[in-house]
Scaffold this motif. Structure first.
Motif, short mmCIF file in Angstrom:
data_model
loop_
_atom_site.label_atom_id
_atom_site.label_comp_id
_atom_site.label_asym_id
_atom_site.label_seq_id
_atom_site.Cartn_x
_atom_site.Cartn_y
_atom_site.Cartn_z
N MET A 1 -10.11 3.31 7.62
CA MET A 1 -8.80 2.74 7.32
C MET A 1 -8.21 2.14 8.58
O MET A 1 -8.36 2.68 9.66
CB MET A 1 -7.86 3.82 6.78
N ARG A 2 -7.54 1.00 8.41
CA ARG A 2 -6.83 0.40 9.54
C ARG A 2 -5.38 0.19 9.15
O ARG A 2 -5.05 0.02 7.97
CB ARG A 2 -7.47 -0.92 9.95
N THR A 3 -4.50 0.21 10.13
CA THR A 3 -3.09 -0.07 9.91
C THR A 3 -2.75 -1.39 10.59
O THR A 3 -3.26 -1.70 11.67
CB THR A 3 -2.20 1.05 10.46
N GLU A 4 -1.90 -2.17 9.92
CA GLU A 4 -1.52 -3.48 10.42
C GLU A 4 -0.02 -3.68 10.19
O GLU A 4 0.62 -2.93 9.46
CB GLU A 4 -2.29 -4.59 9.67
N THR A 5 0.52 -4.73 10.81
CA THR A 5 1.90 -5.13 10.56
C THR A 5 1.94 -6.62 10.28
O THR A 5 1.05 -7.38 10.69
CB THR A 5 2.82 -4.80 11.75
N LEU A 6 2.98 -7.03 9.56
CA LEU A 6 3.21 -8.45 9.26
C LEU A 6 4.69 -8.73 9.43
O LEU A 6 5.52 -8.07 8.80
CB LEU A 6 2.76 -8.78 7.83
N LYS A 7 5.02 -9.72 10.25
CA LYS A 7 6.42 -10.12 10.41
C LYS A 7 6.82 -11.00 9.25
O LYS A 7 6.14 -11.98 8.92
CB LYS A 7 6.59 -10.88 11.73
N VAL A 8 7.93 -10.66 8.60
CA VAL A 8 8.50 -11.43 7.51
C VAL A 8 9.98 -11.64 7.83
O VAL A 8 10.53 -10.96 8.71
CB VAL A 8 8.32 -10.72 6.15
N PRO A 9 10.66 -12.54 7.14
CA PRO A 9 12.08 -12.74 7.42
C PRO A 9 12.88 -11.45 7.27
O PRO A 9 12.91 -10.83 6.21
CB PRO A 9 12.50 -13.78 6.39
N GLY A 10 13.48 -11.01 8.35
CA GLY A 10 14.35 -9.85 8.31
C GLY A 10 13.68 -8.51 8.50
O GLY A 10 14.38 -7.49 8.54
N LEU B 1 6.68 -5.58 8.29
CA LEU B 1 6.06 -4.74 7.28
C LEU B 1 4.86 -3.99 7.86
O LEU B 1 4.05 -4.57 8.60
CB LEU B 1 5.58 -5.59 6.10
N HIS B 2 4.74 -2.74 7.51
CA HIS B 2 3.60 -1.89 7.87
C HIS B 2 2.75 -1.72 6.63
O HIS B 2 3.26 -1.45 5.53
CB HIS B 2 4.11 -0.54 8.36
N TYR B 3 1.42 -1.86 6.78
CA TYR B 3 0.53 -1.63 5.65
C TYR B 3 -0.79 -1.06 6.14
O TYR B 3 -1.12 -1.15 7.33
CB TYR B 3 0.32 -2.92 4.84
N GLU B 4 -1.51 -0.45 5.22
CA GLU B 4 -2.80 0.17 5.51
C GLU B 4 -3.87 -0.44 4.61
O GLU B 4 -3.59 -0.77 3.45
CB GLU B 4 -2.73 1.68 5.26
N VAL B 5 -5.08 -0.57 5.14
CA VAL B 5 -6.18 -1.19 4.39
C VAL B 5 -7.42 -0.34 4.53
O VAL B 5 -7.74 0.15 5.63
CB VAL B 5 -6.47 -2.62 4.90
N ARG B 6 -8.13 -0.17 3.43
CA ARG B 6 -9.42 0.54 3.44
C ARG B 6 -10.29 -0.01 2.32
O ARG B 6 -9.80 -0.65 1.39
CB ARG B 6 -9.21 2.04 3.29
#
Length: 275
Positions: free
Chosen positions: A1-10, A13-18
């Protein structure tokens, strides 16, 4: 599993993928985060690339503003839209599963961005405003909100659970859990007051756009738990299914079926998504 972030307006976001395979995005209920899906993520990851998100303002998905803001379905939906744009190859689409408030976000995404959705399973969306007795439920939600502001989160939560027929199981003692799950419980406890203050009213007053959903109803699975049959959490899914002319699909457990009966729930979800 890896954890990532994504910048969005305001927000960020934190999310996990496997896992591997077609993308399946898991959307937690109001105040939840990605780790609530640990109970079902591994069996799903044998069939899908499973991504799970912390919704903005909760747990690791932080807002740009220093103070909490009222949460809106259309903003949650835009976050998911942007995350799918980030994760999907051009022209591809994803499977989605949403529980409770996450189910509403999945329904709204299908209505506004159907090109991104292969199929969405919406499990017990709490869109009480679409029910024939909506005014009764609006008054109850106002009572819960007032209790939160006057007596605190415990009194408000007890009244909320009572109003949905006692169909939600309490959270376990963090001391009995492995560290990752124990840390999640602490986060969910911290998220609770934010949800009561900033999301409870908007999420429960959501009205699905039946006109926009109708052309895509074959990609929508409206689901409810067998243990909530006859109680409030079951009714919006059943009502929307009837309006769209599609069947209601029952899942094991209750409102939190994926933690109540995770093995059976994961098997049912795989069956519903891919047959």
């Amino acid at each position: 599993m890896r954890t990532e972030t994504l910048k969005v307006p305001g927000a960020t976001l934190h999310y996990e993928v496997r896992g591997s395979g077609p993308l399946l995005l898991l959307l937690p209920g109001s105040g939840g985060d990605a780790v609530v899906f640990d109970f079902i993520a591994d069996p799903l990851a044998e069939h899908f690339t499973v991504a799970a998100i912390d919704p903005r303002g909760y747990s690791h998905s932080v807002l740009d503003s220093p103070e909490p803001v009222d949460q809106r379905v259309e903003v949650f939906r835009d976050d998911v839209h942007r995350l799918l744009e980030h994760l999907l190859p051009a022209g591809d689409s994803a499977y989605l599963f949403g529980g409770s408030g996450g189910a509403i976000v999945g329904i709204d995404l299908l209505a506004h961005h159907p090109e991104q959705v292969r199929r969405v399973v919406a499990h017990e969306p709490p869109c009480f405003a679409m029910l024939p007795d909506a005014e009764q439920h609006r008054v109850w939600i106002e009572e819960v909100s007032t209790l939160f502001h006057t007596e605190g989160i415990a009194a408000a939560s007890a009244r909320f659970v009572e109003g949905i027929g006692g169909t939600m199981k309490g959270m376990p003692d963090p001391a009995t859990l492995p560290p990752r799950l124990a840390a999640m419980i602490d986060r969910l406890i911290a998220n609770g007051p934010l949800m009561m203050a900033h999301e409870l009213r908007p999420i429960t007053s959501y009205l699905p756009d039946v006109t926009a959903l109708t052309p895509h109803a074959d990609r929508l699975v409206l689901a409810a738990g067998v243990e909530t049959r006859g109680h409030l959490p079951y009714r919006p899914a059943a009502t929307l299914a009837e309006q769209l002319g599609i069947p209601l699909t029952e899942f094991p457990g209750g409102h939190s079926g994926f933690t109540d009966a995770p093995t059976e729930f994961a098997d049912r979800l795989i069956e519903v998504l891919v047959g």
